[in-house]
Write an enzyme that holds these catalytic residues in place. Structure first.
Site, mmCIF file in Angstrom:
data_model
loop_
_atom_site.group_PDB
_atom_site.id
_atom_site.type_symbol
_atom_site.label_atom_id
_atom_site.label_comp_id
_atom_site.label_asym_id
_atom_site.label_seq_id
_atom_site.Cartn_x
_atom_site.Cartn_y
_atom_site.Cartn_z
ATOM 1 N N VAL A 130 0.840 -1.208 -0.025
ATOM 2 C CA VAL A 130 0.042 0.172 0.077
ATOM 3 C C VAL A 130 1.051 1.277 0.051
ATOM 4 O O VAL A 130 2.097 1.055 0.426
ATOM 5 C CB VAL A 130 -0.764 0.011 1.380
ATOM 6 N N HIS A 574 10.679 -6.963 11.433
ATOM 7 C CA HIS A 574 11.763 -5.888 11.180
ATOM 8 C C HIS A 574 12.919 -6.973 10.300
ATOM 9 O O HIS A 574 14.040 -6.786 10.748
ATOM 10 C CB HIS A 574 12.383 -5.615 12.473
ATOM 11 N N HIS A 617 13.213 -0.737 16.584
ATOM 12 C CA HIS A 617 12.428 -0.749 15.434
ATOM 13 C C HIS A 617 12.657 0.130 14.243
ATOM 14 O O HIS A 617 13.509 1.192 14.481
ATOM 15 C CB HIS A 617 10.959 -0.293 15.775
#
Length: 698
Positions: A130, A574, A617
């Site tokens: 997306v 990740h 992250h």
């Protein structure tokens, strides 16, 4: 004249978009979004200076920055949709947990190969398909790596200027606008922060939720009581210890701040920028007349597997920003990668580059869960809905953010940690022989370099080896609310690979991370889970924790833990390192300029280029990488030398013109230093004026 080409050379390509755009509802909505440079009808020009493959976290940031130079034309090809039809799932932060995009058509829905050390399971690998990529569907943790890790990366590539801590720190700050928490939220969550380490005028918002669940306030004090230090500033290069992390949330309306909303939506119409959704890049086309340095001349794309293939001409460069899966996938489909892999898939070898798809590393995690009588985000949400009172935007901005990065000494103790490191050192040769998924000598040398850097630098430092996270968004068990503490491995010694098994660009690649293939990973994760259990049983957090639901009291011994976690682990979302920035003799794929070895004008700029995993992250370092990549590229083509890492990138653009660090909602693209854009064509001026008026009226 490139702007004229963008306006006129469209008819031949529109037919390729016959399968259409799924996210259009009515003309006003369509008009509102077209001004944001997103192409809804498939009409694009026949050539662009830069073709960015992947409209995700890095790709949209790079495209926004490159198109600030009005003499430069930029096209983004994004395989996924715009996300307009699922705006609430994207924009409302807490919906990431309750009505998120994983498992939908907005997710690539990858799965790994069966993992023999993880119960023989094929595990999900969600990746955003997306506009915004995974930044549109992730948990919004906005966490930076440590100086030690980033400088280790720089030492592996041998570049102390472009990719050391000072450089990445500057660009991570450039990418963000930090907003402190309200005094009530700060007090309730026991939050510490250092504003001087944060950005002040970047596109991506980083802040704390507008509502804080009281249980969070016990997090750092409980960790302190078991000996884990509390961080006063986790964003200035020392990210270890316990803290409450910021999240990528816009505090003006309590919505997700992600690459599309940050870097694309605020822009005025830019006639030199086109973002094309529902466009899957199928291969890069090369001029092979110089076999030593292939030149990309075009990118082939299609709207679906059954649609006609179309080719966009590339005037300057192709920039791959497809992430840890997409970038090596496209290189291999284009004939660039390990020769044996390409031949087996029936793809003609254009360039034998053994490191493409190798060195894959991922964070893996699981959790300890208890029943609780305390309020959780999930219980409060359900309570409000049942009462018919609804949930305010501030409340719906609450997401998990209590975290800690725990070093090897905190995990194993002062006595066992040195012995653990010595054991890992002694296993290097057997690991080289048995665990490297490639037989190529350069890839094995790269594995050894990463292994030694992890062992001798990262493991022998305060850097976190396990991330510990508090989760207050889980569902009920047997009618009781639950609280979980997750443990996630940060620096795996297990490395895997991503490779094509078919020349079909719409067939997923094989993803084999080789989870837990090195025993050190099992030991570290086991000790992290033990620490999670200890944390839940320590005051003041223990006052809110009831009986343990999972794994339960039957799991006690090391063997119990190892057997349980093998069947419980999954990705922490990740993945990285599959196009590693390493010297070519170490199986590297890109150099310090992000250029693919052996290709004259193809760069990779996403999480795939990190050569090691970070205790973080990944979205914050990826935004920093994208900002740095854009500066490199703009400097190359505007005749300006590489700026000093100590110079704030917010003061001057690479073309030498003044610029804001945040894409302006009103400013037009800049002229280059030679004035190449001084003669703007009349049609472009008219379009820009119409767009500006529309912006004012809507």
């Amino acid at each position: 004249m490139r702007s004229l080409a963008l306006l006129l050379a469209t008819a031949s390509l529109a037919s390729a978009y016959e399968n259409g755009h799924r996210d259009i509802y009515h003309d006003n909505y369509h008009r509102d979004l077209r001004r944001r440079n997103i192409v809804y009808n498939g009409q694009i020009a026949s050539s662009y200076d830069f073709v960015v493959v992947g409209g995700g976290t890095a790709g949209l940031a790079i495209a926004s920055r490159l198109s600030e130079d009005s003499n430069t034309t930029v096209l983004v090809l994004e395989a996924g949709d715009t996300g307009d039809a699922v705006a609430d799932s994207i924009n409302v932060p807490v919906n990431a947990y309750y009505s998120g995009l994983p498992g939908t058509s907005y997710d690539w829905q990858y799965t790994t190969a069966k993992q023999p050390n993880a119960g023989g399971r094929a595990l999900p690998w969600p990746r955003g398909k997306v506009l915004g990529g995974s930044s549109a569907m992730n948990g919004m943790y906005h966490v930076r790596p440590s100086k030690i890790e980033v400088d280790t990366w720089a030492s592996l590539i041998g570049d102390s200027d472009k990719w050391n801590w000072d450089a990445l720190f500057t660009n991570m700050k450039t990418s963000e606008t930090f907003t402190p928490p309200s005094s009530d939220v700060q007090s309730e969550g026991n939050i510490k922060y250092e504003a001087a380490s944060r950005g002040t005028s970047g596109p991506v918002h980083a802040t704390y939720p507008g509502f804080m669940v009281p249980l969070v306030g016990n997090w750092t004090s409980t960790l302190s009581d078991i000996g884990v230090a509390v961080s006063d500033d986790a964003y200035g290069g020392e990210n270890w210890g316990a803290f409450i992390a910021t999240s990528s949330i816009n505090p003006t309306n309590w919505t997700r701040s992600y690459s599309r909303s940050a870097y694309i939506d605020p822009l005025p119409p830019r006639p030199n920028l086109a973002v094309l959704p529902n466009a899957t890049a199928t291969r890069i086309i090369f001029d092979t007349s110089n076999q030593a340095n292939l030149t990309a001349t075009g990118v082939e794309w299609a709207s679906s597997s059954g649609a006609d293939r179309q080719t966009i001409k590339v005037n300057k460069e192709v920039i791959l920003a497809g992430g840890a899966v997409g970038s090596p996938h496209l290189l291999q489909l284009s004939g660039v990668g390990p020769a044996d892999v390409l031949k087996a898939a029936g793809v003609a070898v254009k360039l034998d580059l053994p490191g493409v798809g190798q060195h894959v590393q991922d964070h893996i995690s699981t959790q300890v869960t208890w029943k609780t009588n305390a309020q959780t985000a999930n219980s409060l949400r359900a309570q409000n809905l049942a009462a018919g009172s609804g949930n305010s935007p501030a409340f719906l901005s609450f997401i998990n953010s209590a975290t800690a990065y725990v070093n090897v000494t905190d995990l194993l103790g002062f006595d066992f940690a040195p012995q653990f490191r010595q054991t890992i050192a002694g296993e290097l040769q057997s690991s080289l022989s048995n665990l490297v998924p490639s037989q190529d000598a350069t890839v094995k040398k790269g594995y050894q370099a990463i292994y030694n850097a992890t062992l001798n630098t990262l493991l022998n430092s305060p850097v976190g080896q396990i991330e510990i996270l508090l989760s207050l968004t889980g569902g009920q068990v047997d009618g009781s609310n639950t609280v979980s503490i997750q443990a996630a491995l940060q620096h795996p010694f297990s490395q895997g690979q991503i490779y094509i098994s078919s020349g079909d660009p719409f067939a997923p690649p094989v993803i084999d991370p080789q989870y837990l293939s090195h025993q050190a990973d099992t030991i570290l994760l086991r000790e992290g889970l033990k620490l999670a259990r200890k944390l839940g049983n320590t005051a003041p957090l223990s006052s809110s924790v009831g009986s343990e639901v999972s794994p339960g009291s039957a799991v006690q011994s090391d063997d119990d833990w190892d057997a349980w976690l093998a069947n419980a682990i999954g990705t922490e979302y990740h993945p990285s390192c599959s196009c590693a920035m390493l010297p070519q003799e170490l199986g590297g794929v890109v150099d310090a300029d992000l250029k693919v070895y052996g290709l004259a004008n193809v760069r990779v700029a996403d999480a795939s280029v990190f050569p090691i995993q970070f205790s973080a992250h990944l979205q914050a370092p990826v935004y920093g990488l994208a900002e740095q990549a854009a500066r490199l590229i703009r400097a190359t083509y505007n005749g300006v030398g590489w700026p000093s890492a100590n110079q704030s990138s917010g003061n001057t653009s690479a073309s030498g013109s003044a610029t804001s660090t945040s894409p302006s909602a009103t400013a037009e693209p800049q002229q280059d230093k030679n004035g190449a854009a001084s003669h703007v064509i009349a049609t472009s001026v008219v379009l820009a004026c119409v767009g500006a008026l529309a912006t004012f009226l809507l």
